[in-house]
Design a protein around this motif. Structure first.
Motif, PDB file in Angstrom:
ATOM      1  N   GLY A   1      23.195   5.380  -6.333  1.00 54.25           N
ATOM      2  CA  GLY A   1      22.226   4.325  -6.589  1.00 54.25           C
ATOM      3  C   GLY A   1      22.573   3.363  -7.705  1.00 54.25           C
ATOM      4  N   GLU A   2      23.812   3.419  -8.200  1.00 52.39           N
ATOM      5  CA  GLU A   2      24.179   2.626  -9.364  1.00 52.39           C
ATOM      6  C   GLU A   2      24.783   1.263  -9.038  1.00 52.39           C
ATOM      7  OE1 GLU A   2      27.860   4.220  -7.792  1.00 52.39           O
ATOM      8  OE2 GLU A   2      25.879   5.091  -8.088  1.00 52.39           O
ATOM      9  N   ALA A   3      25.159   1.034  -7.791  1.00 54.73           N
ATOM     10  CA  ALA A   3      25.962  -0.145  -7.454  1.00 54.73           C
ATOM     11  C   ALA A   3      25.240  -1.455  -7.757  1.00 54.73           C
ATOM     12  CB  ALA A   3      26.369  -0.096  -5.984  1.00 54.73           C
TER      13      ALA A   3
ATOM     14  N   ASN B   1      14.905  -5.353 -12.861  1.00 54.69           N
ATOM     15  CA  ASN B   1      14.463  -3.968 -12.688  1.00 54.69           C
ATOM     16  C   ASN B   1      14.843  -3.571 -11.258  1.00 54.69           C
ATOM     17  OD1 ASN B   1      13.116  -1.513 -12.490  1.00 54.69           O
ATOM     18  ND2 ASN B   1      11.086  -2.425 -12.332  1.00 54.69           N
ATOM     19  N   PRO B   2      16.145  -3.314 -11.013  1.00 52.19           N
ATOM     20  CA  PRO B   2      16.603  -3.096  -9.646  1.00 52.19           C
ATOM     21  C   PRO B   2      16.295  -1.684  -9.147  1.00 52.19           C
ATOM     22  CG  PRO B   2      18.418  -2.798 -11.154  1.00 52.19           C
ATOM     23  CD  PRO B   2      17.238  -3.243 -11.993  1.00 52.19           C
ATOM     24  N   PRO B   3      16.283  -1.499  -7.824  1.00 53.57           N
ATOM     25  CA  PRO B   3      16.214  -0.139  -7.280  1.00 53.57           C
ATOM     26  C   PRO B   3      17.457   0.640  -7.686  1.00 53.57           C
ATOM     27  CG  PRO B   3      16.694  -1.731  -5.557  1.00 53.57           C
ATOM     28  CD  PRO B   3      16.351  -2.518  -6.779  1.00 53.57           C
ATOM     29  N   TYR B   4      17.296   1.943  -7.874  1.00 51.53           N
ATOM     30  CA  TYR B   4      18.419   2.740  -8.365  1.00 51.53           C
ATOM     31  C   TYR B   4      18.524   4.107  -7.701  1.00 51.53           C
ATOM     32  CZ  TYR B   4      14.584   4.444 -11.354  1.00 51.53           C
ATOM     33  OH  TYR B   4      13.388   4.936 -11.832  1.00 51.53           O
TER      34      TYR B   4
ATOM     35  N   SER C   1      17.379   5.716   4.064  1.00 49.14           N
ATOM     36  CA  SER C   1      16.843   4.657   4.920  1.00 49.14           C
ATOM     37  C   SER C   1      17.241   3.263   4.436  1.00 49.14           C
ATOM     38  CB  SER C   1      15.310   4.763   4.986  1.00 49.14           C
ATOM     39  OG  SER C   1      14.903   6.012   5.520  1.00 49.14           O
ATOM     40  N   ALA C   2      17.896   3.192   3.269  1.00 48.96           N
ATOM     41  CA  ALA C   2      18.357   1.918   2.698  1.00 48.96           C
ATOM     42  C   ALA C   2      17.237   0.894   2.572  1.00 48.96           C
ATOM     43  CB  ALA C   2      19.518   1.345   3.503  1.00 48.96           C
ATOM     44  N   ARG C   3      16.031   1.359   2.175  1.00 48.52           N
ATOM     45  CA  ARG C   3      14.933   0.429   1.971  1.00 48.52           C
ATOM     46  C   ARG C   3      15.224  -0.482   0.782  1.00 48.52           C
ATOM     47  NH1 ARG C   3      10.508   5.133   2.046  1.00 48.52           N
ATOM     48  NH2 ARG C   3      12.382   6.195   1.287  1.00 48.52           N
ATOM     49  N   THR C   4      14.942  -1.762   0.962  1.00 44.69           N
ATOM     50  CA  THR C   4      15.348  -2.767  -0.014  1.00 44.69           C
ATOM     51  C   THR C   4      14.806  -2.472  -1.407  1.00 44.69           C
ATOM     52  OG1 THR C   4      15.405  -4.436   1.726  1.00 44.69           O
ATOM     53  CG2 THR C   4      15.313  -5.231  -0.537  1.00 44.69           C
ATOM     54  N   TYR C   5      13.553  -2.054  -1.497  1.00 44.45           N
ATOM     55  CA  TYR C   5      12.930  -1.864  -2.804  1.00 44.45           C
ATOM     56  C   TYR C   5      13.404  -0.603  -3.502  1.00 44.45           C
ATOM     57  CZ  TYR C   5       9.946   2.008  -1.297  1.00 44.45           C
ATOM     58  OH  TYR C   5       9.506   3.228  -0.856  1.00 44.45           O
TER      59      TYR C   5
ATOM     60  N   ALA D   1       0.825  -1.203   0.000  1.00 40.00           N
ATOM     61  CA  ALA D   1       0.000   0.000   0.000  1.00 40.00           C
ATOM     62  C   ALA D   1       0.858   1.252   0.000  1.00 40.00           C
ATOM     63  CB  ALA D   1      -0.922  -0.002   1.215  1.00 40.00           C
ATOM     64  N   TYR D   2       0.251   2.350  -0.414  1.00 38.76           N
ATOM     65  CA  TYR D   2       0.890   3.667  -0.360  1.00 38.76           C
ATOM     66  C   TYR D   2       0.644   4.276   1.016  1.00 38.76           C
ATOM     67  CZ  TYR D   2       1.636   8.636  -1.134  1.00 38.76           C
ATOM     68  OH  TYR D   2       2.069   9.932  -1.023  1.00 38.76           O
ATOM     69  N   PRO D   3       1.651   4.955   1.607  1.00 37.52           N
ATOM     70  CA  PRO D   3       3.024   5.141   1.138  1.00 37.52           C
ATOM     71  C   PRO D   3       3.908   3.954   1.507  1.00 37.52           C
ATOM     72  CG  PRO D   3       2.710   6.378   3.163  1.00 37.52           C
ATOM     73  CD  PRO D   3       1.375   5.755   2.842  1.00 37.52           C
ATOM     74  N   THR D   4       4.908   3.688   0.680  1.00 40.22           N
ATOM     75  CA  THR D   4       5.761   2.508   0.873  1.00 40.22           C
ATOM     76  C   THR D   4       6.948   2.853   1.766  1.00 40.22           C
ATOM     77  OG1 THR D   4       6.750   3.083  -1.264  1.00 40.22           O
ATOM     78  CG2 THR D   4       5.107   1.330  -1.249  1.00 40.22           C
ATOM     79  N   HIS D   5       6.679   3.066   3.049  1.00 43.31           N
ATOM     80  CA  HIS D   5       7.734   3.423   3.980  1.00 43.31           C
ATOM     81  C   HIS D   5       8.432   2.208   4.579  1.00 43.31           C
ATOM     82  CE1 HIS D   5       6.802   7.534   3.551  1.00 43.31           C
ATOM     83  NE2 HIS D   5       5.771   7.601   4.376  1.00 43.31           N
ATOM     84  N   ALA D   6       7.766   1.061   4.621  1.00 36.57           N
ATOM     85  CA  ALA D   6       8.324  -0.116   5.283  1.00 36.57           C
ATOM     86  C   ALA D   6       9.575  -0.610   4.564  1.00 36.57           C
ATOM     87  CB  ALA D   6       7.285  -1.231   5.336  1.00 36.57           C
ATOM     88  N   SER D   7      10.500  -1.156   5.347  1.00 38.98           N
ATOM     89  CA  SER D   7      11.758  -1.633   4.763  1.00 38.98           C
ATOM     90  C   SER D   7      11.539  -2.814   3.820  1.00 38.98           C
ATOM     91  CB  SER D   7      12.735  -2.026   5.867  1.00 38.98           C
ATOM     92  OG  SER D   7      12.184  -3.055   6.676  1.00 38.98           O
ATOM     93  N   ASP D   8      10.463  -3.576   4.027  1.00 39.00           N
ATOM     94  CA  ASP D   8      10.202  -4.729   3.156  1.00 39.00           C
ATOM     95  C   ASP D   8       9.073  -4.458   2.158  1.00 39.00           C
ATOM     96  OD1 ASP D   8       8.049  -4.718   4.882  1.00 39.00           O
ATOM     97  OD2 ASP D   8       8.052  -6.890   5.202  1.00 39.00           O
ATOM     98  N   ALA D   9       8.798  -3.189   1.876  1.00 39.67           N
ATOM     99  CA  ALA D   9       7.732  -2.851   0.933  1.00 39.67           C
ATOM    100  C   ALA D   9       8.017  -3.460  -0.439  1.00 39.67           C
ATOM    101  CB  ALA D   9       7.591  -1.339   0.816  1.00 39.67           C
ATOM    102  N   VAL D  10       6.955  -3.883  -1.108  1.00 42.84           N
ATOM    103  CA  VAL D  10       7.056  -4.445  -2.460  1.00 42.84           C
ATOM    104  C   VAL D  10       6.481  -3.424  -3.421  1.00 42.84           C
ATOM    105  CG1 VAL D  10       6.390  -6.348  -3.974  1.00 42.84           C
ATOM    106  CG2 VAL D  10       6.849  -6.779  -1.548  1.00 42.84           C
ATOM    107  N   PHE D  11       7.340  -2.897  -4.291  1.00 45.09           N
ATOM    108  CA  PHE D  11       6.981  -1.756  -5.128  1.00 45.09           C
ATOM    109  C   PHE D  11       6.442  -2.188  -6.485  1.00 45.09           C
ATOM    110  CE2 PHE D  11       8.020   1.542  -8.266  1.00 45.09           C
ATOM    111  CZ  PHE D  11       7.402   2.630  -7.687  1.00 45.09           C
TER     112      PHE D  11
END
Length: 317
Positions: free
Chosen positions: A230-232, A210-213, A218-222, A105-115
Motif C-alpha cells: 500500500g505504499e506506492a 491523505n492518500p489511501p495506504y 478489490s483495488a477500491r480507489t479510496y 454511507a457505511y459500508p463503503t464497498h463501492a469502487s467510487d466510495a468517498v471516505f
C-alpha cells in the motif's frame, strides 16, 4: 466542474439537506469501519430511531421516521435506497469542528466510495498544526486526492486570499467536495479531475495529501495504495510534490505505513530521496497502531502493525 442539469439539481438538493441538518444542530463523529460495525451489530441498532442513526450510523429506517419534507429532499438528492420495507441513505454526514461534510454511507464497498473517518481527523490536525506555525504566506495550495475536501477546506478558511485546488480522480469526490465547500461558505476552492498533480499548474506553496495506504484486493480507489503493502501512492505523491514546490513551499503527507520486522519502508525511501541541502524535513508517527484488523487480510502475513505517520518537507530557498 460542469454538471448536467439532473446532476446539478441533485447536488443542490444535497446541499440543502446539509443546510437543514446543520440548522437542526446535527453532529456526528465518524468512527473506524470496525467500530462502526460493532455499534451496528447491537440488537438495538438494527433500525434507525432518529436522524443521527440515519445519516451518521447508516442504519435503515422506516419512512414514517423521517419528516415528509426531509424524505422528499433525500429523493431529490438521489441518495435514497430501499432495504425491503425500509429505506436507507447512501450518504453520511460527519462533523469536523464546525464543518459538516457529506461522504459515502457505511459500508463503503463501492469502487467510487468517498471516505471520511479517523484518518481525516488526524490529517486535519496535521494541517492545523502546520498553519499555526507557518511563517511564509500561502498563495497557491493543493489537496491531492481530496476525497471530501477536508484538507482544501481547512487551508482555504485559514488563507482566504489563497487559490486552493482540490484534485481527485473520483468524480464523486469532486462533487462532494464542491457541496462541502458551498455548505461551509468557502469560495476560494476549485475542484479539478486529475491523477495526482497531472493536469493542474504549479508551483505550490502548500501541498497536502491523505492518500489511501492499504493493500486492497478489490483495488477500491479510496482504499488501495498499490505496491507491495500500500505504499506506492504515497511515494508517487512525494516524487511529484517535490518537483512542484515553490521556494519555502511545503508538502504535508499524512499516510499509513505497514511496519515489517520493525522497519518503516516509507521512511527509508524518503530518507534517500531527501538527502542533501535542498530540503528540510521531518517525519513522525502520529499513531503507532491503526486498522489492526487489516493484519488478518491476505498480503499482511508478515506485517507487525500499521502506523499513521506524517511527513513534512520544505524546499529551502
Amino acid at each position: 466542474m460542469v454538471l448536467d442539469s439532473a446532476q446539478g439539481q441533485a447536488d443542490e438538493a444535497l446541499l440543502q439537506l446539509g443546510k437543514r441538518l446543520r440548522a437542526d444542530g446535527y453532529r456526528f463523529t465518524c468512527v473506524s469501519p470496525a467500530t462502526h460495525a460493532r455499534n451496528n451489530a447491537r440488537d438495538a441498532a438494527r433500525q434507525a430511531t432518529n436522524v443521527r442513526d440515519v445519516f451518521g450510523w447508516s442504519r435503515p429506517f422506516a419512512p414514517s421516521l423521517m419528516p415528509a419534507d426531509l424524505l422528499h429532499q433525500l429523493e431529490r438528492a438521489q441518495v435514497l435506497t430501499r432495504c425491503g420495507e425500509l429505506m436507507a441513505s447512501t450518504v453520511r454526514w460527519s462533523s469536523l469542528d464546525d464543518l459538516l461534510l457529506v461522504h459515502s454511507a457505511y459500508p463503503t464497498h463501492a469502487s467510487d466510495a468517498v471516505f471520511f473517518g479517523p484518518d481525516s481527523y488526524r490529517f486535519a490536525q496535521v494541517i492545523h498544526d502546520h498553519l499555526q506555525h507557518r511563517l511564509s504566506r500561502v498563495e497557491h495550495a493543493v489537496d491531492i486526492g481530496c476525497g471530501t475536501g477536508v484538507g482544501a477546506l481547512i487551508i482555504a478558511r485559514a488563507a482566504q486570499h489563497a487559490q486552493v485546488s482540490a484534485v481527485d480522480i473520483n468524480p464523486l469526490a469532486l462533487r462532494y467536495t464542491a457541496i462541502n465547500a458551498a455548505l461551509a461558505g468557502i469560495n476560494n476552492v476549485s475542484v479539478a479531475a486529475g491523477d495526482l498533480l497531472d493536469g493542474i499548474t504549479g508551483p505550490f506553496d502548500l501541498i497536502v495529501a491523505n492518500p489511501p495506504y492499504m493493500l486492497d484486493l478489490s483495488a477500491r480507489t479510496y482504499r488501495h495504495g498499490g505496491g507491495a503493502l500500500g505504499e506506492a501512492l504515497s511515494l508517487r505523491i512525494v516524487e511529484q510534490a517535490l518537483e512542484r514546490l515553490s521556494a519555502r513551499g511545503t508538502l504535508l503527507l499524512y499516510t499509513g505505513v505497514a511496519i515489517v520486522e520493525g522497519r518503516d519502508g516509507l521512511l527509508e525511501a524518503v530518507r534517500l530521496r531527501l538527502a542533501g541541502p535542498e530540503w528540510s524535513w521531518g517525519y513522525r508517527e502520529i499513531d503507532p497502531d491503526v486498522f489492526g484488523e487489516q493484519l488478518a487480510e491476505p498480503g499482511y502475513e508478515h506485517v507487525e502493525r500499521i502506523a499513521a505517520v506524517a511527513l513534512t518537507v520544505t524546499r529551502n530557498g
